[in-house]
Design a protein around this motif. Structure first.
Motif, short mmCIF file in Angstrom:
data_model
loop_
_atom_site.label_atom_id
_atom_site.label_comp_id
_atom_site.label_asym_id
_atom_site.label_seq_id
_atom_site.Cartn_x
_atom_site.Cartn_y
_atom_site.Cartn_z
N TRP A 93 0.82 -1.21 0.00
CA TRP A 93 0.00 0.00 0.00
C TRP A 93 0.86 1.26 0.00
N ALA A 94 2.02 1.18 0.65
CA ALA A 94 2.94 2.31 0.61
C ALA A 94 3.46 2.54 -0.80
N ALA A 95 3.80 1.45 -1.49
CA ALA A 95 4.26 1.57 -2.88
C ALA A 95 3.15 2.07 -3.79
N LEU A 96 1.93 1.63 -3.54
CA LEU A 96 0.80 2.07 -4.35
C LEU A 96 0.53 3.56 -4.19
N LEU A 97 0.68 4.06 -2.97
CA LEU A 97 0.48 5.49 -2.74
C LEU A 97 1.52 6.30 -3.50
N ALA A 98 2.77 5.84 -3.46
CA ALA A 98 3.84 6.54 -4.17
C ALA A 98 3.60 6.48 -5.68
N SER A 99 3.18 5.33 -6.18
CA SER A 99 2.92 5.20 -7.62
C SER A 99 1.71 6.02 -8.05
N SER A 100 0.68 6.07 -7.21
CA SER A 100 -0.51 6.86 -7.53
C SER A 100 -0.19 8.35 -7.60
N TRP A 101 0.75 8.79 -6.78
CA TRP A 101 1.19 10.19 -6.80
C TRP A 101 1.68 10.56 -8.20
N ARG A 102 2.37 9.63 -8.84
CA ARG A 102 2.87 9.87 -10.20
C ARG A 102 1.78 9.65 -11.25
N GLN A 103 1.00 8.58 -11.10
CA GLN A 103 0.00 8.23 -12.10
C GLN A 103 -1.10 9.28 -12.21
N THR A 104 -1.45 9.90 -11.10
CA THR A 104 -2.53 10.89 -11.12
C THR A 104 -2.21 12.05 -12.06
N GLY A 105 -0.97 12.52 -12.04
CA GLY A 105 -0.58 13.61 -12.93
C GLY A 105 -0.64 13.22 -14.39
N TYR A 106 -0.29 11.97 -14.68
CA TYR A 106 -0.33 11.50 -16.07
C TYR A 106 -1.77 11.42 -16.57
N ILE A 107 -2.66 10.84 -15.75
CA ILE A 107 -4.07 10.75 -16.12
C ILE A 107 -4.68 12.14 -16.24
#
Length: 295
Positions: free
Chosen positions: A163-177
């Motif tokens: 879940w920690a890795a997912l939060l970090a990845s979502s931080w990046r993915q949100t900007g792309y989307i």
């Protein structure tokens, strides 16, 4: 005549330039993408440790595939983690990115600054993002534990590290989307919104009944991108703990089998072929929709 000859010569040069622009990228794609992909599929039917010539590889048929599914313990947890990764990216990061795009599309004051700030993580590599979030997740010196006074090892404890890795990845993915949907919103015909406003539709109704359906191609692109990003999620997890201790993903299993201490090229290629098949299904669906719309 001289002028006419010069035009013909220029046309000939143009043909050479166009031919080079087609041939060179095609050769690069074939050499760097298609040949390795075909090679991985072929190697997946062999038992080869990477030592010696490829001709020494022993053909084992479908044994690698059956072993992956039946007797390889990390495989099914990795599949589960990839599905969780996709679910979080699609149901959390994607709506958040869409929401940010809708806000920025209103051309509010300072929207350019906000757009740059939200998109900034996208230009960073996932490996660098892993190091950045290490400053937040570190058990001894991390921001979270310093503020809360806890001693949780966010990257080391299997109860929390995914879940920690997912939060970090979502931080990046949100900007792309956000950027994808923002481009889609800019392409919506303004007259559609004006017509909905004349009919008395509110902003929410206009978006979900008029704007969102028009952006169907963007929605398909977002779906395909999210699936592929979920499958090839690697850098961040590898930086954390090389995909172990609760962070197993198919991509990390491929790497650990191919370049690990016990190199199993054929077995790792079988895992890579699973990823290729899954991603190819969504890519084919996307291409069929795009070609249908063009016709």
């Amino acid at each position: 005549m001289a002028k006419y000859k010069g035009i013909n010569q220029l046309d000939g040069i143009d043909r050479v330039v166009v031919a080079l622009m087609i041939i060179v990228p095609t050769l690069l794609v074939v050499a760097l993408v298609w040949l390795p992909a075909v090679g991985s599929v072929l190697l997946s039917f062999t038992n080869w440790d990477g030592i010696g010539p490829v001709s020494s590889a022993k053909v084992v048929g479908l044994k690698n595939y059956t072993d992956v599914v039946t007797i390889y313990p990390p495989f099914w947890p990795a599949v589960q983690h990839n599905l969780i990764w996709f679910a979080v990216m699609f149901f959390i990061a994607t709506p958040l990115g869409m929401f940010l795009a809708v806000l920025l599309d209103r051309e509010m004051k300072g929207s350019r600054v906000y757009q740059t700030a939200f998109y900034l993580p996208v230009v960073l590599s996932l490996a660098l993002i892993g190091f950045i979030w290490q400053l937040i997740y570190s058990r001894d010196q991390g921001l979270i534990n310093a503020v809360t006074g806890s001693t949780i090892d966010w990257y080391g404890d299997p109860r929390y590290n995914l879940w920690a890795a997912l939060l970090a990845s979502s931080w990046r993915q949100t900007g792309y989307i956000m950027l994808l949907y923002l481009a889609g919103l800019k392409g919506v015909d303004p007259t559609l919104r004006e017509a909905a406003k004349v009919d008395g539709a509110g902003e929410r109704t206009t978006f979900f009944r008029v704007v969102f359906p028009v952006m169907a191609p963007i929605n398909i692109i977002v779906l395909v991108v999210t699936v592929i990003e979920s499958l090839r999620a690697f850098d961040l997890v590898w930086v954390i703990n090389k995909g172990r201790n609760g962070l197993e993903l198919i991509s990390t299993l491929v790497t650990s089998n191919i370049v690990g201490e016990a190199s199993r090229i054929g077995f790792g290629s079988a895992l890579a072929t699973f990823m290729l098949i899954i991603s190819s299904v969504f890519i084919v669906i996307y291409l069929r929709i795009v070609m249908r719309e063009q016709r």
